[in-house]
Motif scaffolding. Structure first.
Motif, PDB file in Angstrom:
ATOM      1  N   THR A 148      25.413  36.864 -31.902  1.00  0.00           N
ATOM      2  CA  THR A 148      26.010  37.851 -31.009  1.00  0.00           C
ATOM      3  C   THR A 148      27.311  38.336 -31.642  1.00  0.00           C
ATOM      4  O   THR A 148      28.140  37.525 -32.039  1.00  0.00           O
ATOM      5  CB  THR A 148      26.301  37.234 -29.634  1.00  0.00           C
ATOM      6  OG1 THR A 148      25.100  36.683 -29.126  1.00  0.00           O
ATOM      7  CG2 THR A 148      26.841  38.288 -28.676  1.00  0.00           C
ATOM      8  N   LYS A 193      22.611  40.632 -30.946  1.00  0.00           N
ATOM      9  CA  LYS A 193      23.195  41.191 -29.726  1.00  0.00           C
ATOM     10  C   LYS A 193      24.603  41.657 -30.032  1.00  0.00           C
ATOM     11  O   LYS A 193      25.272  41.097 -30.908  1.00  0.00           O
ATOM     12  CB  LYS A 193      23.275  40.101 -28.636  1.00  0.00           C
ATOM     13  CG  LYS A 193      21.948  39.456 -28.310  1.00  0.00           C
ATOM     14  CD  LYS A 193      21.161  40.297 -27.357  1.00  0.00           C
ATOM     15  CE  LYS A 193      19.819  39.644 -27.060  1.00  0.00           C
ATOM     16  NZ  LYS A 193      18.977  40.501 -26.222  1.00  0.00           N
ATOM     17  N   ASN A 240      31.232  39.068 -17.989  1.00  0.00           N
ATOM     18  CA  ASN A 240      29.949  38.395 -17.773  1.00  0.00           C
ATOM     19  C   ASN A 240      29.100  38.601 -19.015  1.00  0.00           C
ATOM     20  O   ASN A 240      28.796  39.734 -19.364  1.00  0.00           O
ATOM     21  CB  ASN A 240      29.213  38.984 -16.558  1.00  0.00           C
ATOM     22  CG  ASN A 240      29.956  38.679 -15.280  1.00  0.00           C
ATOM     23  OD1 ASN A 240      29.892  37.585 -14.748  1.00  0.00           O
ATOM     24  ND2 ASN A 240      30.695  39.678 -14.802  1.00  0.00           N
ATOM     25  N   LEU A 241      28.757  37.525 -19.695  1.00  0.00           N
ATOM     26  CA  LEU A 241      27.966  37.655 -20.917  1.00  0.00           C
ATOM     27  C   LEU A 241      27.079  36.438 -21.067  1.00  0.00           C
ATOM     28  O   LEU A 241      27.417  35.345 -20.599  1.00  0.00           O
ATOM     29  CB  LEU A 241      28.872  37.733 -22.148  1.00  0.00           C
ATOM     30  CG  LEU A 241      29.547  39.055 -22.516  1.00  0.00           C
ATOM     31  CD1 LEU A 241      30.445  38.839 -23.717  1.00  0.00           C
ATOM     32  CD2 LEU A 241      28.512  40.125 -22.818  1.00  0.00           C
ATOM     33  N   THR A 242      25.938  36.633 -21.734  1.00  0.00           N
ATOM     34  CA  THR A 242      25.136  35.472 -22.115  1.00  0.00           C
ATOM     35  C   THR A 242      24.961  35.492 -23.628  1.00  0.00           C
ATOM     36  O   THR A 242      24.908  36.559 -24.241  1.00  0.00           O
ATOM     37  CB  THR A 242      23.743  35.496 -21.458  1.00  0.00           C
ATOM     38  OG1 THR A 242      23.121  36.745 -21.771  1.00  0.00           O
ATOM     39  CG2 THR A 242      23.831  35.343 -19.966  1.00  0.00           C
ATOM     40  N   PHE A 243      24.913  34.315 -24.191  1.00  0.00           N
ATOM     41  CA  PHE A 243      24.742  34.193 -25.637  1.00  0.00           C
ATOM     42  C   PHE A 243      23.443  33.438 -25.914  1.00  0.00           C
ATOM     43  O   PHE A 243      23.391  32.220 -25.761  1.00  0.00           O
ATOM     44  CB  PHE A 243      25.937  33.466 -26.252  1.00  0.00           C
ATOM     45  CG  PHE A 243      27.244  34.132 -25.941  1.00  0.00           C
ATOM     46  CD1 PHE A 243      27.651  35.257 -26.639  1.00  0.00           C
ATOM     47  CD2 PHE A 243      28.057  33.650 -24.924  1.00  0.00           C
ATOM     48  CE1 PHE A 243      28.856  35.878 -26.343  1.00  0.00           C
ATOM     49  CE2 PHE A 243      29.262  34.264 -24.626  1.00  0.00           C
ATOM     50  CZ  PHE A 243      29.657  35.385 -25.336  1.00  0.00           C
ATOM     51  N   PRO A 244      22.378  34.177 -26.281  1.00  0.00           N
ATOM     52  CA  PRO A 244      21.069  33.540 -26.423  1.00  0.00           C
ATOM     53  C   PRO A 244      21.028  32.561 -27.596  1.00  0.00           C
ATOM     54  O   PRO A 244      21.702  32.766 -28.612  1.00  0.00           O
ATOM     55  CB  PRO A 244      20.127  34.725 -26.681  1.00  0.00           C
ATOM     56  CG  PRO A 244      20.926  35.956 -26.539  1.00  0.00           C
ATOM     57  CD  PRO A 244      22.357  35.602 -26.579  1.00  0.00           C
ATOM     58  N   GLU A 263      30.728  33.633 -16.783  1.00  0.00           N
ATOM     59  CA  GLU A 263      30.497  34.328 -15.522  1.00  0.00           C
ATOM     60  C   GLU A 263      31.821  34.626 -14.841  1.00  0.00           C
ATOM     61  O   GLU A 263      32.631  33.739 -14.643  1.00  0.00           O
ATOM     62  CB  GLU A 263      29.620  33.455 -14.609  1.00  0.00           C
ATOM     63  CG  GLU A 263      28.198  33.343 -15.137  1.00  0.00           C
ATOM     64  CD  GLU A 263      27.383  32.278 -14.386  1.00  0.00           C
ATOM     65  OE1 GLU A 263      27.957  31.613 -13.497  1.00  0.00           O
ATOM     66  OE2 GLU A 263      26.197  32.121 -14.717  1.00  0.00           O
ATOM     67  N   ALA A 292      27.081  30.927 -21.652  1.00  0.00           N
ATOM     68  CA  ALA A 292      27.245  32.077 -20.778  1.00  0.00           C
ATOM     69  C   ALA A 292      28.645  32.034 -20.177  1.00  0.00           C
ATOM     70  O   ALA A 292      29.228  30.961 -20.023  1.00  0.00           O
ATOM     71  CB  ALA A 292      26.199  32.038 -19.663  1.00  0.00           C
ATOM     72  N   THR A 303      23.558  28.641 -32.630  1.00  0.00           N
ATOM     73  CA  THR A 303      23.824  29.889 -31.933  1.00  0.00           C
ATOM     74  C   THR A 303      25.138  30.419 -32.475  1.00  0.00           C
ATOM     75  O   THR A 303      26.127  29.689 -32.501  1.00  0.00           O
ATOM     76  CB  THR A 303      23.937  29.623 -30.421  1.00  0.00           C
ATOM     77  OG1 THR A 303      22.717  29.021 -29.993  1.00  0.00           O
ATOM     78  CG2 THR A 303      24.184  30.909 -29.662  1.00  0.00           C
ATOM     79  N   ALA A 329      19.621  31.248 -22.685  1.00  0.00           N
ATOM     80  CA  ALA A 329      21.046  31.382 -22.971  1.00  0.00           C
ATOM     81  C   ALA A 329      21.618  30.024 -23.327  1.00  0.00           C
ATOM     82  O   ALA A 329      21.500  29.068 -22.568  1.00  0.00           O
ATOM     83  CB  ALA A 329      21.768  31.953 -21.759  1.00  0.00           C
ATOM     84  N   LYS A 330      22.232  29.963 -24.521  1.00  0.00           N
ATOM     85  CA  LYS A 330      22.894  28.719 -24.930  1.00  0.00           C
ATOM     86  C   LYS A 330      24.245  28.617 -24.243  1.00  0.00           C
ATOM     87  O   LYS A 330      24.620  27.583 -23.721  1.00  0.00           O
ATOM     88  CB  LYS A 330      23.087  28.738 -26.450  1.00  0.00           C
ATOM     89  CG  LYS A 330      23.724  27.503 -27.009  1.00  0.00           C
ATOM     90  CD  LYS A 330      22.781  26.323 -26.906  1.00  0.00           C
ATOM     91  CE  LYS A 330      23.507  25.043 -27.301  1.00  0.00           C
ATOM     92  NZ  LYS A 330      22.649  23.873 -27.074  1.00  0.00           N
TER      93      LYS A 330
END
Ligand SMILES: Nc1ncnc2c1ncn2[C@@H]1O[C@H](COP(=O)(O)OP(=O)(O)O)[C@@H](O)[C@H]1O
Ligand SMILES: [Mg+2]
Lengths: 332, 275
Positions: B58, B239, B49-53, B33, B31, B222, B28-29
């Protein structure tokens, strides 16, 4: 950019015939013979109301023409009258470096006017522009402080200049002990035009779209750089407009200066006294004109002075406009 | 309609087949929370809550006003400029807290943003691109020349503009302006690129160019993009996160979201856009 704009201007207008309600109704009649009578009444009604509307619009158009003509005529009359009375009175005598009661030279007043106006602007522009930048770009938008300053500035704009003169006399002339002087006069003028400059700059800054600010901040630029590079350039023409307005008020001011700069008809002696010449009394063209007219001995010279004043204002305006254009061009 | 959708999704999963179930997820680059955001009393985001790979695109989708732009502006702290905006929870860039440990200016350099309306500055094309680097202290003409050329090349607009770098950027077409804005964002060498409906004001041809560009950009950056266009999300994102009223309803692989959403609201939204 300009090409696209011209193109848009040249595009032919949609034809008036195509959207005329009368013809539209006629078309409807042909298509629907069944409800002929009803349509007929409607058509008559539409025709009547459109005739009435056209009459009103012709009337309004002529009223605006008349208003424009009256405005232009008044202006032309005033300028023409001044020129007719003033130009013949323009003699070489009026352009002597030394004023005497014989030659009633206006050259010292001309020089004093330029010095006085520039000095006043040199004080008012940085402060006014700076204050506006603070209010628009730094202070919290719509905060009570911002509103207070804005209301104050608007009120100050409406105050008669003689009140500024009175303040200048009590404060600069007496309390500061600067006497009737160039400095007292310029400071008074600066205070007088400060709200004008501040308000116009504020308006100009607020007219700059937020997307420029977002763009600047979004690239990680600081506020100072964003304001200086992204926002201010677009506001420069508006700010210059305010400066021109302020300049006009400085050059045309009499009341405030009678109390603060006095009426000595010599150029402040910067050559001889250096910086202390700031404390010399001097008269601007407008004051010069006022005194000549009041003394009643040199009414024609007063007209000549007003011709010079007129030309000076036109020249200063033109110079400002050229400056604004230069700035526009260099952005391209 | 659904079969059409499935087909599209299948195509997608073939091209994006690198992700084998069970393989380690892309790092994840960025995120967020437990992110809650308030505009005064109004809550704009609710426990997001999200992650951005890294090196993936995304897409954020959802009806207008659901908080997509708000989330985007939280990621590079543009919300700092909004009066009365309050952020709770954490935003992480490479694990570092964007609000507590990172400097806003530095964060915005590393997380670049392109807006819905192209917003070039009223200056020359060259100065537009050089604006960011100059802000960060690059002064030498030679260095700037290199940066400007590389950025314009990366935004696939160098060939169109190389002969008119000194011309005012406002004279460009909308599509060119938007690609210039992308170049301008790339010129400060960001790590993450935020795009807020960046093609919605453009014609189809410019849109296609920018979509193609985004496909190339993800190799180096990203990308997080907001879009109203479902097909666009399907075409270019890896995503997808679906938002409703400030909440994330569902997030995951784009093909899953579009072909087999778990939440019925996602299904409705995605299908509604096609039907
Ligand atoms: N500066 C602001 N002040 C108050 N409310 C805002 C502000 N910006 C956005 N909102 C509100 O937050 C919600 C989400 O807005 P936004 O993030 O722009 O939605 P989206 O981009 O998904 O269309 C909307 O209800 C909007 O009215
Ligand atoms: Mg939005």
């Amino acid at each position: 950019m300009s090409d696209g704009f011209n193109l848009r201007l040249r595009r032919p207008r949609p034809s008036v015939v195509a959207c005329s309600p009368t013809l539209g109704a006629l078309g409807a009649v042909n298509l629907m013979p069944a409800c002929f009578a009803k349509e007929d009444a409607l058509e008559a009604h539409i025709a009547r109301s459109s005739r009435r509307r056209r009459a009103v619009s012709v009337l309004l158009r002529w009223l605006t023409y008349a208003a424009a003509t009256v405005t232009a005529a008044v202006l032309l009359f005033v300028v023409g009258y001044i020129l007719v009375r003033g130009v013949p009175a323009l003699t070489p005598d009026l352009f002597q470096w030394e004023y005497t009661s014989e030659n009633v030279s206006l050259l010292p007043a001309l020089a004093s006017t330029v010095i006085m106006a520039l000095l006043a602007l040199a004080m008012a522009v940085p402060v006014g522009v700076g204050a506006a930048i603070y209010l628009v770009e730094y202070a919290r938008r719509g905060s009570r402080f911002v509103r207070l300053v804005r209301v104050t500035a608007e009120t100050l704009q409406g105050i008669p200049s003689i009140i500024y003169g009175l303040f200048g006399m009590l404060f600069f002339v007496t309390a500061c002990g600067w006497g009737l002087s160039l400095l007292s006069g310029a400071c008074t003028l600066a205070i007088m035009v400060l709200p004008v400059i501040m308000r116009t700059t504020e308006e100009a800054l607020m007219a700059v779209p937020d997307s420029y600010r977002e763009g600047g901040f979004g690239l990680g630029a600081g506020r100072l750089r964003t304001v200086a590079r992204c926002v201010l350039p677009s506001a420069v023409p508006g700010i210059l407009g305010g400066v021109i307005l302020a300049l006009g008020r400085c050059v045309g001011e009499v009341a405030a200066l009678l109390f603060t700069a006095g009426t000595v008809a010599q150029i402040p002696d910067f050559g001889g006294q250096g910086i202390f010449a700031l404390f010399d009394s001097c008269r601007t063209l407008a004051v010069h004109m006022y005194t000549l007219a009041c003394e009643g001995l040199h009414v024609n010279e007063a007209y000549a002075t007003s011709v010079v004043l007129l030309i000076l204002v036109l020249l200063l305006n033109a110079a400002m406009r050229v400056a604004a254009q230069k700035m526009e061009v260099s952005k391209k | 309609m659904t079969s059409f959708l499935k087909e599209l999704a299948n195509e997608m999963s073939v091209t994006a087949a690198a992700e084998v179930p069970g393989a380690a997820p892309a790092p994840a680059k960025m995120a967020v929370e437990h992110l809650n955001l308030f505009y005064g009393d109004f809550q704009g985001l609710r426990d997001v809550n999200l992650t951005f790979p890294e090196n993936q695109v995304t897409a954020l989708i959802g009806p207008s006003g659901c908080g997509k732009s708000t989330l985007l502006k939280t990621l590079n702290r543009m919300n700092d400029l909004v009066e009365g905006c309050r952020v709770e929870g954490s935003v992480l860039l490479d694990g570092a807290d964007a609000y507590r440990t990172l400097d806003a200016t530095d964060l915005r350099r590393r997380v670049g943003m392109v807006f819905q309306q192209p917003n070039p500055f009223p200056m020359s094309i060259y100065d537009n691109v050089a604006f960011g680097p100059r802000s960060h202290g690059v002064r030498a003409k030679a260095d700037l020349d290199v940066i400007v050329e590389e950025s314009l090349r990366a935004a696939a607009i160098w060939d169109e503009l190389k002969d008119r770098l000194k011309k005012n950027a406002l004279g460009l077409s909308g599509g060119q302006q938007q690609r210039l804005c992308i170049a301008r964002a790339l010129a400060v060498q960001p790590e993450v690129l935020l795009l807020d409906e960046s093609t919605s004001a453009l014609d189809p041809i410019s849109t296609a160019k920018i979509e193609e560009l985004i496909g190339q950009l993800k190799e180096r950056y990203t990308v997080i993009m907001v879009t109203h266009n479902m097909l666009q999300a399907l075409r270019i994102s890896d995503k997808t996160a679906f938002f409703l009223l400030g909440e994330v309803v569902e997030a995951g692989d784009t093909d899953t979201i579009f072909s087999a959403p778990i939440d019925p609201r996602t299904a409705d939204y995605v299908a509604g856009r096609f039907g």
